[in-house]
Structure formats: structure tokens, C-alpha cells
Design a protein around this motif. Structure first.
Motif, PDB file in Angstrom:
ATOM      1  N   LEU A  78       0.867  -1.190   0.062  1.00  0.00           N
ATOM      2  CA  LEU A  78       0.057  -0.106   0.012  1.00  0.00           C
ATOM      3  C   LEU A  78       0.864   1.182   0.015  1.00  0.00           C
ATOM      4  O   LEU A  78       0.435   2.327  -0.553  1.00  0.00           O
ATOM      5  CB  LEU A  78      -1.024  -0.122   1.175  1.00  0.00           C
ATOM      6  CG  LEU A  78      -2.013  -1.145   1.202  1.00  0.00           C
ATOM      7  CD1 LEU A  78      -2.797  -1.089   2.548  1.00  0.00           C
ATOM      8  CD2 LEU A  78      -2.638  -1.148  -0.214  1.00  0.00           C
ATOM      9  N   ALA A  79       2.226   1.201   0.826  1.00  0.00           N
ATOM     10  CA  ALA A  79       2.915   2.446   0.560  1.00  0.00           C
ATOM     11  C   ALA A  79       3.545   2.683  -0.774  1.00  0.00           C
ATOM     12  O   ALA A  79       3.716   3.472  -1.184  1.00  0.00           O
ATOM     13  CB  ALA A  79       4.148   2.086   1.546  1.00  0.00           C
ATOM     14  N   ALA A  80       3.643   1.299  -1.599  1.00  0.00           N
ATOM     15  CA  ALA A  80       4.140   1.516  -3.003  1.00  0.00           C
ATOM     16  C   ALA A  80       3.019   2.256  -3.978  1.00  0.00           C
ATOM     17  O   ALA A  80       3.411   3.011  -4.887  1.00  0.00           O
ATOM     18  CB  ALA A  80       4.383   0.046  -3.297  1.00  0.00           C
ATOM     19  N   LEU A  81       1.636   2.066  -3.401  1.00  0.00           N
ATOM     20  CA  LEU A  81       0.499   2.664  -4.279  1.00  0.00           C
ATOM     21  C   LEU A  81       0.636   4.103  -4.174  1.00  0.00           C
ATOM     22  O   LEU A  81       0.567   4.748  -4.907  1.00  0.00           O
ATOM     23  CB  LEU A  81      -0.494   1.900  -3.744  1.00  0.00           C
ATOM     24  CG  LEU A  81      -1.228   0.647  -4.116  1.00  0.00           C
ATOM     25  CD1 LEU A  81      -2.440   0.245  -3.543  1.00  0.00           C
ATOM     26  CD2 LEU A  81      -1.165   0.496  -5.704  1.00  0.00           C
ATOM     27  N   ALA A  82       1.011   4.606  -2.819  1.00  0.00           N
ATOM     28  CA  ALA A  82       1.060   6.073  -2.511  1.00  0.00           C
ATOM     29  C   ALA A  82       2.270   6.483  -3.476  1.00  0.00           C
ATOM     30  O   ALA A  82       2.337   7.679  -4.037  1.00  0.00           O
ATOM     31  CB  ALA A  82       1.149   6.163  -1.063  1.00  0.00           C
ATOM     32  N   ASP A  83       3.463   5.745  -3.156  1.00  0.00           N
ATOM     33  CA  ASP A  83       4.524   6.298  -4.172  1.00  0.00           C
ATOM     34  C   ASP A  83       4.242   6.353  -5.623  1.00  0.00           C
ATOM     35  O   ASP A  83       4.534   7.305  -6.356  1.00  0.00           O
ATOM     36  CB  ASP A  83       5.684   5.260  -4.019  1.00  0.00           C
ATOM     37  CG  ASP A  83       6.335   5.339  -2.514  1.00  0.00           C
ATOM     38  OD1 ASP A  83       6.101   6.251  -1.929  1.00  0.00           O
ATOM     39  OD2 ASP A  83       6.916   4.405  -2.195  1.00  0.00           O
ATOM     40  N   ALA A  84       3.532   5.336  -6.183  1.00  0.00           N
ATOM     41  CA  ALA A  84       3.075   5.436  -7.470  1.00  0.00           C
ATOM     42  C   ALA A  84       2.042   6.506  -7.852  1.00  0.00           C
ATOM     43  O   ALA A  84       2.251   7.248  -8.928  1.00  0.00           O
ATOM     44  CB  ALA A  84       2.185   4.105  -8.102  1.00  0.00           C
ATOM     45  N   VAL A  85       1.397   7.182  -6.797  1.00  0.00           N
ATOM     46  CA  VAL A  85       0.499   8.043  -7.012  1.00  0.00           C
ATOM     47  C   VAL A  85       1.381   9.243  -7.331  1.00  0.00           C
ATOM     48  O   VAL A  85       0.981  10.189  -8.352  1.00  0.00           O
ATOM     49  CB  VAL A  85      -0.618   8.250  -5.963  1.00  0.00           C
ATOM     50  CG1 VAL A  85      -1.049   9.896  -5.767  1.00  0.00           C
ATOM     51  CG2 VAL A  85      -1.592   7.217  -5.540  1.00  0.00           C
ATOM     52  N   ARG A  86       2.361   9.516  -6.534  1.00  0.00           N
ATOM     53  CA  ARG A  86       3.291  10.565  -6.842  1.00  0.00           C
ATOM     54  C   ARG A  86       4.020  10.477  -8.125  1.00  0.00           C
ATOM     55  O   ARG A  86       4.087  11.515  -8.810  1.00  0.00           O
ATOM     56  CB  ARG A  86       4.072  10.829  -5.431  1.00  0.00           C
ATOM     57  CG  ARG A  86       4.871  12.036  -5.559  1.00  0.00           C
ATOM     58  CD  ARG A  86       5.619  12.191  -4.124  1.00  0.00           C
ATOM     59  NE  ARG A  86       4.929  12.217  -3.020  1.00  0.00           N
ATOM     60  CZ  ARG A  86       4.699  11.200  -2.196  1.00  0.00           C
ATOM     61  NH1 ARG A  86       5.031  10.126  -2.393  1.00  0.00           N
ATOM     62  NH2 ARG A  86       4.038  11.624  -1.227  1.00  0.00           N
ATOM     63  N   GLU A  87       4.472   9.456  -8.481  1.00  0.00           N
ATOM     64  CA  GLU A  87       5.449   9.271  -9.344  1.00  0.00           C
ATOM     65  C   GLU A  87       4.601   9.294 -10.858  1.00  0.00           C
ATOM     66  O   GLU A  87       5.305   9.946 -11.663  1.00  0.00           O
ATOM     67  CB  GLU A  87       6.076   7.856  -9.306  1.00  0.00           C
ATOM     68  CG  GLU A  87       7.154   7.624 -10.585  1.00  0.00           C
ATOM     69  CD  GLU A  87       7.791   6.040 -10.577  1.00  0.00           C
ATOM     70  OE1 GLU A  87       8.323   5.589 -11.540  1.00  0.00           O
ATOM     71  OE2 GLU A  87       7.548   5.416  -9.332  1.00  0.00           O
ATOM     72  N   HIS A  88       3.374   8.937 -10.779  1.00  0.00           N
ATOM     73  CA  HIS A  88       2.769   8.840 -12.327  1.00  0.00           C
ATOM     74  C   HIS A  88       1.709   9.875 -12.266  1.00  0.00           C
ATOM     75  O   HIS A  88       0.728   9.697 -13.076  1.00  0.00           O
ATOM     76  CB  HIS A  88       1.994   7.627 -12.168  1.00  0.00           C
ATOM     77  CG  HIS A  88       3.042   6.385 -12.321  1.00  0.00           C
ATOM     78  ND1 HIS A  88       3.704   6.164 -13.661  1.00  0.00           N
ATOM     79  CD2 HIS A  88       3.507   5.533 -11.545  1.00  0.00           C
ATOM     80  CE1 HIS A  88       4.586   5.142 -13.354  1.00  0.00           C
ATOM     81  NE2 HIS A  88       4.395   4.904 -12.229  1.00  0.00           N
ATOM     82  N   GLY A  89       1.464  10.834 -11.221  1.00  0.00           N
ATOM     83  CA  GLY A  89       0.625  12.007 -11.331  1.00  0.00           C
ATOM     84  C   GLY A  89      -0.900  11.365 -11.261  1.00  0.00           C
ATOM     85  O   GLY A  89      -1.599  11.976 -12.195  1.00  0.00           O
ATOM     86  N   VAL A  90      -1.061  10.649 -10.405  1.00  0.00           N
ATOM     87  CA  VAL A  90      -2.489  10.108 -10.528  1.00  0.00           C
ATOM     88  C   VAL A  90      -3.471  11.049  -9.754  1.00  0.00           C
ATOM     89  O   VAL A  90      -3.200  11.607  -8.579  1.00  0.00           O
ATOM     90  CB  VAL A  90      -2.531   8.648  -9.469  1.00  0.00           C
ATOM     91  CG1 VAL A  90      -3.916   8.022  -9.065  1.00  0.00           C
ATOM     92  CG2 VAL A  90      -1.722   7.720 -10.252  1.00  0.00           C
ATOM     93  N   ASP A  91      -4.829  11.179 -10.342  1.00  0.00           N
ATOM     94  CA  ASP A  91      -5.620  11.997  -9.692  1.00  0.00           C
ATOM     95  C   ASP A  91      -6.568  11.311  -8.696  1.00  0.00           C
ATOM     96  O   ASP A  91      -6.970  11.890  -7.924  1.00  0.00           O
ATOM     97  CB  ASP A  91      -6.459  12.609 -10.867  1.00  0.00           C
ATOM     98  CG  ASP A  91      -5.554  13.541 -12.001  1.00  0.00           C
ATOM     99  OD1 ASP A  91      -5.076  14.575 -11.530  1.00  0.00           O
ATOM    100  OD2 ASP A  91      -5.294  12.891 -13.205  1.00  0.00           O
ATOM    101  N   ALA A  92      -6.838  10.253  -8.768  1.00  0.00           N
ATOM    102  CA  ALA A  92      -7.723   9.429  -8.092  1.00  0.00           C
ATOM    103  C   ALA A  92      -7.266   7.932  -7.838  1.00  0.00           C
ATOM    104  O   ALA A  92      -7.137   7.437  -8.855  1.00  0.00           O
ATOM    105  CB  ALA A  92      -9.128   9.516  -8.509  1.00  0.00           C
ATOM    106  N   VAL A  93      -7.528   7.459  -6.555  1.00  0.00           N
ATOM    107  CA  VAL A  93      -7.171   5.846  -6.586  1.00  0.00           C
ATOM    108  C   VAL A  93      -8.788   5.355  -6.302  1.00  0.00           C
ATOM    109  O   VAL A  93      -9.517   5.773  -5.194  1.00  0.00           O
ATOM    110  CB  VAL A  93      -6.409   5.811  -5.251  1.00  0.00           C
ATOM    111  CG1 VAL A  93      -6.374   4.110  -4.708  1.00  0.00           C
ATOM    112  CG2 VAL A  93      -4.968   6.104  -5.748  1.00  0.00           C
ATOM    113  N   VAL A  94      -8.970   4.414  -7.183  1.00  0.00           N
ATOM    114  CA  VAL A  94     -10.351   3.669  -6.594  1.00  0.00           C
ATOM    115  C   VAL A  94     -10.142   2.279  -5.966  1.00  0.00           C
ATOM    116  O   VAL A  94      -9.483   1.618  -6.692  1.00  0.00           O
ATOM    117  CB  VAL A  94     -11.030   3.651  -8.017  1.00  0.00           C
ATOM    118  CG1 VAL A  94     -12.454   2.739  -7.996  1.00  0.00           C
ATOM    119  CG2 VAL A  94     -11.595   4.853  -8.648  1.00  0.00           C
TER     120      VAL A  94
END
Length: 393
Positions: free
Chosen positions: A28-44
């Protein structure tokens, strides 16, 4: 707009009695890192956030940490409830959480109330369908009289399509269900994400929902199946972020990065997730598995051992765990039990004497140990007595 689709976190679940909390926290920490790295607007998160309808306090602590990290990385969070979740507990304080950009969609009465985000091309409406049992839906909507999970989802999607049409713009739906193509029969195999997946008519208590139910949205984020699967270009399962059983050994763990442009779905890309501990299946005799040169790469993995020794060695699991500390299951499958292949019972005993049949049966149940001379004499006497009794009738 970029959406990250994940599901089936199952916070609080164990792997054969061992806690998965530390491993799940890492992913789950890796998901948060991916949000920052890939410019994610929303996590579903498409359902089964928790593994239990009554999660422990530690499970809420983990969820809070994961959601906070995702929000700090810059994404809005949309959570829906699955069949494992307790919607009342998951949705507790949902109204207040929404002010902080965390939207918990666990209320059936609000099926047609989306989370609306904006990008350079306009609005994107995100609808979450909580686990929607027909009985629950009848209680919430007087005009629903369906009896199956497919009926319930068809009703929910009708409400959503009507609302999305009135609002205009693009829209995404998250749902927790067991979906498949029209005409797919139980037990039929379908190529999904490059591998064959055998389908039953029901998984986890959920009836099969026809894929056509999800016509309309620009993307459908599904949860419930633990392996990632592509049902169509715009309808996908992300799968669970961890392996929760040895049945998932062959499936890599991913999330989907979903891009929308002005006209709708533009691209979908895999996001590989870390594997804190692999799961492997080892088969052979105990001596073979413990050989110094064998399976050196499995010493830090979850291990399912299948022993083929004729007789189960004493303290086999303890010996295995001395070499493989995370050996968690052991199955005894003697090699001689496979000798018969698919032959039926009548075929196997054809032409054999009663004594030979008894000898073979006892050898089977005693892991290959044949009759001793004394036992053979007792069985011979018993069979002779039986023949005499039958002849006297």
C-alpha cells in the motif's frame, strides 16, 4: 485524468495463519509512491477493503495510514464496500471523510450520487456500487423486485446511466462482483490476461453478472476476483495486491493506471506491485526437498510442500521448516497412488483375486505397506470362511 484502479486489500487477512499486515503495508505504501510518481488524480478501491465485517482496531489503523499516504501524494480516494466489508463500519464518518478527499461509497441509497472531479476536458463522474445483495436493494428501493446479483447490478447501473446522462461528461463505475461474457457456461475456460481461468457460476456467494450490464461507462473498475483480468478494454479486474492463497502463484500482482482524455478512455497501463514474499509449490520426497542444492531460492518464500514419500516421514513439517522457515502447508501424495491414473475401480480389479484386492487396498491406505505373512494368513482364513458361509446359504 489518470485513475489508479485497485481492489481487494483484505486488510486483516492471514496467510495460512500468518499475519499479512506487514506485507500489505509495504504494498500500500508502494501505491502511494506510484500516485506521486505517475501523477494519479484518483485512487479507486473496488471493494473488500477489509477482510472482515468486524475488523480489529489495527485494521482501521492500517487503512488510515494508507489513505493518508495516498492523499499526501495528491490523489482523491474512492472506496467501495465488498462482500467481506461491513458497510456500516466502513462507511462510518463517510460524510466527514469526504471533506478531506476520501469518499466511502457504502450506502445503497446513494448509488446515483457520484464523486465529480475535473480536468482540462471537463467533469469526470466516479460512481461506486457497494456490494449489492438483492435483499438489501429491495429494502432501499421499492421499485426493485429482482432476485439475483445480476438483477441488482442491472438496476444499479440503470440508475447510474440515467444520472450520468443528465449530468453529461465522462463517467467511471467501480463494482464488486463476479462478471463474465454473455453465454459463458460454468466450468468453461476463458482467456483472461493471457491465462486460462476456470469459471464457476458463483464465486464467494456472488452470482455471475453478464458483462453487458456494464455497458456505458468509460471504464469499469471491478473487484472480487483476486487475479487481474481483462474482460474488455474498458472492463477489468485489478486483482488483490497480495497473494492470499497458493492458487494465485501464477498471477503477478498489479494495479491499473487508467487514462481518460476528452473523448473517454485513452489508455490502460499495468502498474507492477512489489512482492514482499513469493509463494511457491515444491513437490518431491522429503530427502529431495531438503537436498542442499535444491530450491535455494525458496528459503524466504511461502512454501506449499507436496511430499511424494511412500510413507509420511516423522516430523516432516518441522524438518521442512528448518530449511524453509515459511513452509505453511504440507500435503502427502505418495507416488504409488498415482500409478492407477484415471482407471476406474472395475478396471483396476478386473482379473484379480479377493486376496490381491485386499492386499492392494491395505497398501493404499497404509502408504504402500503390503500385507505381512501373518496378515496374509488371517485374510486368507477370513475369505475362506466367508466363501463357506455364502456356499451354505
Amino acid at each position: 485524468m489518470r485513475i489508479l484502479h485497485t481492489s481487494d486489500w483484505h486488510i486483516g487477512r492471514t496467510f495460512h495463519g500468518h499475519s499479512t499486515d506487514a506485507h500489505l503495508s509495504e504494498v500500500l505504501a508502494a501505491l502511494a509512491d506510484a500516485v506521486r510518481e505517475h501523477g494519479v488524480d484518483a485512487v479507486v478501491v473496488a471493494g473488500d477493503v477489509f477482510d472482515s465485517s468486524t475488523p480489529k482496531a489495527e485494521a482501521f489503523t492500517m487503512l488510515n495510514a494508507a489513505v493518508r499516504a495516498i492523499r499526501d501524494a495528491g490523489a482523491t480516494v474512492i472506496l467501495t464496500s465488498g462482500n467481506h466489508d461491513g458497510p456500516a463500519r466502513l462507511g462510518h464518518m463517510a460524510e466527514f471523510a469526504a471533506f478531506g478527499g476520501v469518499h466511502v461509497m457504502a450506502d445503497l441509497a446513494r448509488l446515483a450520487t457520484p464523486v465529480t472531479l475535473e480536468d482540462a476536458h471537463g467533469e469526470v463522474h466516479l460512481y461506486g456500487i457497494p456490494y449489492v445483495h438483492p435483499e438489501f436493494l429491495r429494502a432501499a428501493y421499492e421499485d426493485f423486485d429482482g432476485t439475483t446479483h445480476g438483477d441488482a447490478l442491472a438496476f444499479a447501473m440503470g440508475l447510474i446511466r440515467d444520472d450520468a446522462a443528465a449530468r453529461g461528461g465522462r463517467f467511471i463505475v467501480a463494482s464488486h462482483c463476479f462478471a463474465g461474457r454473455a453465454g459463458e457456461a460454468p466450468g468453461e475456460t476463458t482467456e483472461l490476461s493471457g491465462r486460462a481461468e476456470e469459471r464457476d457460476i458463483s464465486r464467494g456467494g456472488l452470482n455471475l453478472v453478464d458483462l453487458s450490464v456494464f455497458d456505458g461507462p468509460d471504464y469499469v473498475a471491478l473487484g472480487h476476483i483476486h487475479s487481474h483480468q481483462t474482460l474488455s478494454e474498458r472492463v477489468r479486474y485489478s486483482g488483490a495486491p497480495l497473494r492470499f492463497s497458493f492458487g494465485e502463484i501464477s498471477s503477478d500482482k498489479i494495479a491499473w493506471l487508467v487514462d481518460l482524455d476528452a473523448s473517454g478512455l485513452a489508455a490502460v497501463e499495468r502498474l507492477a506491485l512489489p512482492t514482499p514474499r513469493r509463494a511457491v509449490r515444491l513437490e518431491g520426497t522429503l530427502e529431495e526437498l531438503l537436498s542442499p542444492d535444491a530450491h535455494a531460492d525458496a528459503t524466504e518464500a511461502w512454501v506449499e510442500a507436496i511430499l511424494t514419500d511412500d510413507q509420511l516421514p516423522r516430523d516432516a513439517m518441522r524438518a521442512l521448516q528448518g530449511r524453509f522457515p515459511y513452509a505453511v502447508t504440507l500435503t502427502h501424495r505418495p507416488a504409488h497412488r498415482a500409478d492407477h491414473g484415471d482407471a476406474g475401480y472395475a478396471e483396476r480389479v478386473e482379473g484379480r483375486t479377493d486376496l490381491e484386492i485386499v492386499d492392494e487396498f491395505l497398501g493404499f491406505v497404509r502408504n504402500g505397506a503390503a500385507l505381512s505373512a501373518d496378515e496374509r494368513g488371517l485374510v486368507t482364513d477370513a475369505l475362506a470362511a466367508l466363501e463357506s458361509a455364502e456356499a451354505a446359504r
